[in-house]
Design a protein around this motif. Structure first.
Motif, PDB file in Angstrom:
ATOM      1  N   UNK A 159       0.806  -1.162  -0.078  1.00 26.88           N
ATOM      2  CA  UNK A 159       0.042   0.270   0.398  1.00 26.88           C
ATOM      3  C   UNK A 159       0.843   1.090   0.226  1.00 26.88           C
ATOM      4  N   UNK A 169     -11.275   6.917   2.237  1.00 23.09           N
ATOM      5  CA  UNK A 169      -9.593   6.769   2.151  1.00 23.09           C
ATOM      6  C   UNK A 169      -8.614   7.920   1.345  1.00 23.09           C
ATOM      7  N   UNK A 207      -4.850   3.043  -2.441  1.00 23.33           N
ATOM      8  CA  UNK A 207      -5.429   3.604  -1.263  1.00 23.33           C
ATOM      9  C   UNK A 207      -4.958   2.550  -0.456  1.00 23.33           C
ATOM     10  N   UNK A 208      -4.983   3.947   0.982  1.00 26.22           N
ATOM     11  CA  UNK A 208      -4.496   3.480   2.210  1.00 26.22           C
ATOM     12  C   UNK A 208      -6.019   2.355   3.107  1.00 26.22           C
ATOM     13  N   UNK A 209      -5.753   1.692   4.044  1.00 33.43           N
ATOM     14  CA  UNK A 209      -6.649   1.153   4.949  1.00 33.43           C
ATOM     15  C   UNK A 209      -7.830   1.798   5.283  1.00 33.43           C
ATOM     16  N   UNK A 269     -11.942  -5.583  -1.503  1.00 35.02           N
ATOM     17  CA  UNK A 269     -11.797  -4.818  -0.078  1.00 35.02           C
ATOM     18  C   UNK A 269     -11.866  -5.512   0.619  1.00 35.02           C
ATOM     19  N   UNK A 308      -9.398  -4.290   7.167  1.00 31.37           N
ATOM     20  CA  UNK A 308      -8.136  -3.785   7.663  1.00 31.37           C
ATOM     21  C   UNK A 308      -6.816  -3.428   6.008  1.00 31.37           C
ATOM     22  N   UNK A 309      -7.422  -4.052   5.371  1.00 33.19           N
ATOM     23  CA  UNK A 309      -6.402  -3.978   3.816  1.00 33.19           C
ATOM     24  C   UNK A 309      -7.034  -2.796   3.031  1.00 33.19           C
ATOM     25  N   UNK A 310      -8.144  -2.348   3.253  1.00 38.99           N
ATOM     26  CA  UNK A 310      -9.064  -1.221   2.665  1.00 38.99           C
ATOM     27  C   UNK A 310      -9.059  -1.636   0.805  1.00 38.99           C
ATOM     28  N   UNK A 311      -8.387  -0.816   0.038  1.00 43.35           N
ATOM     29  CA  UNK A 311      -8.781  -1.350  -1.463  1.00 43.35           C
ATOM     30  C   UNK A 311      -7.710  -1.962  -1.917  1.00 43.35           C
TER      31      UNK A 311
END
Lengths: 112, 112
Positions: free
Chosen positions: A2, A88, A102-104, B37, B40-43
């Motif tokens: 990420x 996000x 994208x971030x979490x 998605x 905890x991981x986002x996208x």
């Protein structure tokens, strides 16, 4: 891996207060974007800031970008219960900027 | 939702079966993306397309394939579904990493 990492992971505030979320990233970027996701829905674009910009406003939103620190912040002023959502940040990806990383996310809860 | 439709919206399938998710757009955008998605991981980007028959891998492409035979349709296939592919899948369209992306409503896939 990420590119963006939001901070905090979760934020709870009262209606009318301001909410600030931060995003840090690792490599150089051309632009950074912020998105909102309401529960069970797709993401909605909020604002895009380019690498040569330092600050951008859209209604109650203010985004700043510090490329020297590789960080951005999203400020929501006078928050409302309807602002409850996940937020996000996304940066243009490694592949010549063809995609988004994208971030979490930050989960914001605005209490009435 | 910016002329983007995902189908199906929900699906339950058995381990080892192939599954195809469809993304259809009416906006004539060049770029189309598939993300998953997870908490905890986002996208995370699975695959993306930058034109008809032009696709590239994302961060988590193993076990997935895509096809784009028409501008408006981008198909994601799980060749042999596994429980680790249980997730919410989002399709997005846009003009590349330097412009905003528009997201579909998502497909919730459960592999049992």
């Amino acid at each position: 891996s990420q590119q963006g990492e939001e901070d905090p992971q979760a934020l709870s505030i009262q209606e009318g207060e301001n909410a600030t979320m931060n995003c840090s990233y690792k490599t150089s970027i051309n632009n950074l974007q912020w998105y909102r996701q309401n529960s069970g829905r797709g993401l909605v674009h909020l604002i895009l800031i380019r690498s040569n910009e330092r600050e951008k406003h859209s209604g109650r939103l203010r985004v700043t970008l510090d490329t020297s620190k590789k960080s951005s912040s999203l400020l929501i002023t006078a928050s409302r219960a309807a602002d409850t959502a996940s937020y996000f940040c996304a940066t243009d990806g490694d592949n010549y900027g063809q995609n988004f990383v994208f971030g979490p996310g930050t989960r914001l809860s605005v209490l009435p | 939702d910016a002329g983007i439709t995902q189908s199906p919206r929900h699906k339950v399938t058995e381990t080892g079966t192939p599954v195809t998710l469809r993304c259809h757009q009416t906006e004539n955008h060049r770029y189309m993306y598939w993300y998953r998605q997870d908490p905890g991981h986002g996208l995370r980007l699975i695959h993306y397309s930058y034109g008809v028959k032009d696709t590239d891998k994302g961060e988590v492409s193993d076990g997935y394939s895509v096809s784009r035979s028409k501008t408006e349709d981008f198909l994601l296939t799980l060749e042999s579904a596994t429980s680790s592919q249980t997730s919410v899948y989002f399709c997005a369209i846009g003009g590349g990493g330097n412009t905003e992306a528009f997201f579909g409503q998502g497909t919730r896939l459960t592999v049992v």
